[in-house]
Design a protein around this motif. Structure first.
Motif, PDB file in Angstrom:
ATOM      1  N   LEU A   1      -3.159  -8.821  -4.180  1.00  0.00           N
ATOM      2  CA  LEU A   1      -3.464  -7.462  -3.741  1.00  0.00           C
ATOM      3  C   LEU A   1      -3.693  -7.432  -2.240  1.00  0.00           C
ATOM      4  O   LEU A   1      -4.396  -8.306  -1.692  1.00  0.00           O
ATOM      5  CB  LEU A   1      -4.688  -6.924  -4.475  1.00  0.00           C
TER       6      LEU A   1
ATOM      7  N   VAL B   1      -1.817   1.186  -4.695  1.00  0.00           N
ATOM      8  CA  VAL B   1      -0.758   0.256  -4.336  1.00  0.00           C
ATOM      9  C   VAL B   1       0.488   0.582  -5.145  1.00  0.00           C
ATOM     10  O   VAL B   1       0.405   1.119  -6.248  1.00  0.00           O
ATOM     11  CB  VAL B   1      -1.188  -1.205  -4.591  1.00  0.00           C
TER      12      VAL B   1
ATOM     13  N   PRO C   1       0.838  -1.206   0.000  1.00  0.00           N
ATOM     14  CA  PRO C   1       0.000   0.000   0.000  1.00  0.00           C
ATOM     15  C   PRO C   1       0.870   1.252   0.000  1.00  0.00           C
ATOM     16  O   PRO C   1       1.993   1.253   0.514  1.00  0.00           O
ATOM     17  CB  PRO C   1      -0.806  -0.127   1.295  1.00  0.00           C
TER      18      PRO C   1
ATOM     19  N   HIS D   1      -5.923   0.589  -6.911  1.00  0.00           N
ATOM     20  CA  HIS D   1      -6.151  -0.806  -6.545  1.00  0.00           C
ATOM     21  C   HIS D   1      -7.021  -1.463  -7.611  1.00  0.00           C
ATOM     22  O   HIS D   1      -8.198  -1.136  -7.752  1.00  0.00           O
ATOM     23  CB  HIS D   1      -6.862  -0.870  -5.193  1.00  0.00           C
TER      24      HIS D   1
END
Length: 409
Positions: free
Chosen positions: A408, A322, A314, A365
């Motif tokens: 992710l 990200v 992050p 993201h």
């Protein structure tokens, strides 16, 4: 591909080529002698910009998801009017200067990549796949009369030239879907290979196609460091065989000897480690180094970077974003055009591209937490291969390489 400054770069390159003869201006016809000291002068006026018919009728090379066509580049023909002025408006001096200018332009009918890069490197014209060519154009009496009358100025002896083709890339990049892993209900054979297209015979060395040996004839996979190439053709005998690898980002081509096991129809080559990513050109030369040599036709060779294991974290203070860090091999050189393809998005790196540097990308993201995203690195228009290395004892892979995927957060 070239940027919106491509037209400016071409004009500057033409002016630079003529600058040794006389001062060169780029003014409208009625203002060509404005502010001049009445001395010798060349005026290069861009009087028309037209779409290139050949490129305009080409279909885009692929299609984006959902059947939406990709945006082809803006292909243009530029038409210039070159006018010569003698010292004190002497016509004999003008004729001499015009002849010398035409001689220079005839000699440099194909604009050198080095010259285009030298006048305006950021325009990118020196990196476009098609060379920029200069051709004299005959303008009839009526057309020249209308052109000079429109500027309400007296006619001077002039010659027209067409510059073709100038390719300008789109501002809106298309979607970047993942490659197709398998075609049809079943492979063509037990190893998943496609059949090639037969080619007719011709005299002299002829190259039909070039593929990566490990991918067993699949010509959709680009070459990478450590790969061995299979060049198929005919007439590749008559002496030692050497390969010439040319690339727009190389000042000099790279030469390599054919590997043992080559035949008259099948030459094996190793991909040079110094060959940058992007679109290269491959030519084979048959004959002894001291000559004479016979060269083959040229084939395009897409060269891709090889990705290492990426990481994703992050970005502090930026929710929903990200940072992806992607290591790649040494085929990456300074100032190459690099994009990260992830989740259907294309993202530029956070910093300027430097040789050997590890690139990072900040991107929104692209999915839910825990989603697996396959990454590719597009360098000078060639995408990395998101598949694992093929096993010679097994069919070609039909799953994406987990090493080139991220989870992710």
């Amino acid at each position: 591909m070239s940027t919106g400054r491509a037209i400016e770069a071409v004009t500057q390159a033409l002016r630079a080529g003529l600058a040794s003869l006389a001062p060169v201006t780029a003014r409208p016809l009625d203002r060509a002698r404005t502010g001049a000291a009445n001395g010798p002068q060349l005026n290069l006026y861009l009087y028309d910009v037209a779409p290139n018919a050949a490129w305009r009728n080409l279909e885009p090379p692929t299609q984006a998801g959902g059947g939406a066509g990709l945006h082809p580049p803006l292909a243009l023909d530029l038409r210039y009017l070159l006018t010569a002025y003698g010292d004190g408006d002497d016509e004999i001096a003008a004729h001499r200067l015009l002849g010398e200018a035409m001689q220079v332009l005839h000699h440099g009918a194909v604009l050198a990549r080095a010259g285009l890069k030298g006048v305006l490197a950021e325009a990118g014209v020196h990196l476009q796949p098609d060379r920029v060519r200069l051709t004299p154009v005959h303008l009839g009496t009526d057309e020249q009369s209308r052109l000079w009358t429109a500027f309400q100025t007296n006619y001077r002896i002039s010659v027209a030239y067409q510059v073709s083709v100038v390719l300008i890339d789109t501002l809106d990049p298309p979607a970047a879907p993942l490659p197709v892993l398998k075609r049809g209900r079943a492979p063509v054979d037990e190893q998943g290979r496609d059949e090639g297209v037969p080619a007719g015979a011709s005299a002299g060395p002829r190259l039909d196609r070039v593929t990566v040996e490990a991918w067993r004839g699949n010509d959709s996979v680009p070459a990478r460091t450590g790969d061995r190439l299979v060049v198929e053709g005919a007439g590749l005998t008559g002496g030692p065989v050497r390969a010439r690898f040319a690339h727009p980002r190389l000042a000099q081509p790279i030469w390599a000897d054919a590997a043992p096991g080559s035949t008259a129809e099948r030459v094996l080559l190793s991909v040079p480690a110094a060959l940058p990513a992007g679109f290269a050109t491959l030519v084979l030369a048959v004959g002894p180094p001291e000559g004479p040599r016979i060269t083959s036709n040229a084939l395009p060779l897409p060269v891709a970077v090889r990705l290492g294991r990426p990481s994703v974290l992050p970005v502090p203070g930026r929710p929903g974003t990200v940072r992806v860090t992607v290591p790649s091999d040494r085929l990456l050189v300074d100032d190459q055009a690099v994009l990260l393809l992830a989740g259907g998005r294309q993202t530029a790196p956070n910093t300027r591209v430097r040789a050997g540097a590890v690139l990072s990308f900040d991107l929104p993201h692209p999915g839910a937490a825990g989603a697996v995203v396959t990454l590719r690195l597009r360098v000078d228009g060639v995408d990395s291969v998101p598949l694992p290395e093929p096993d010679p004892a097994k069919p070609l892979p039909t799953r994406f390489d987990p090493v080139q995927q991220v989870v992710l957060p």
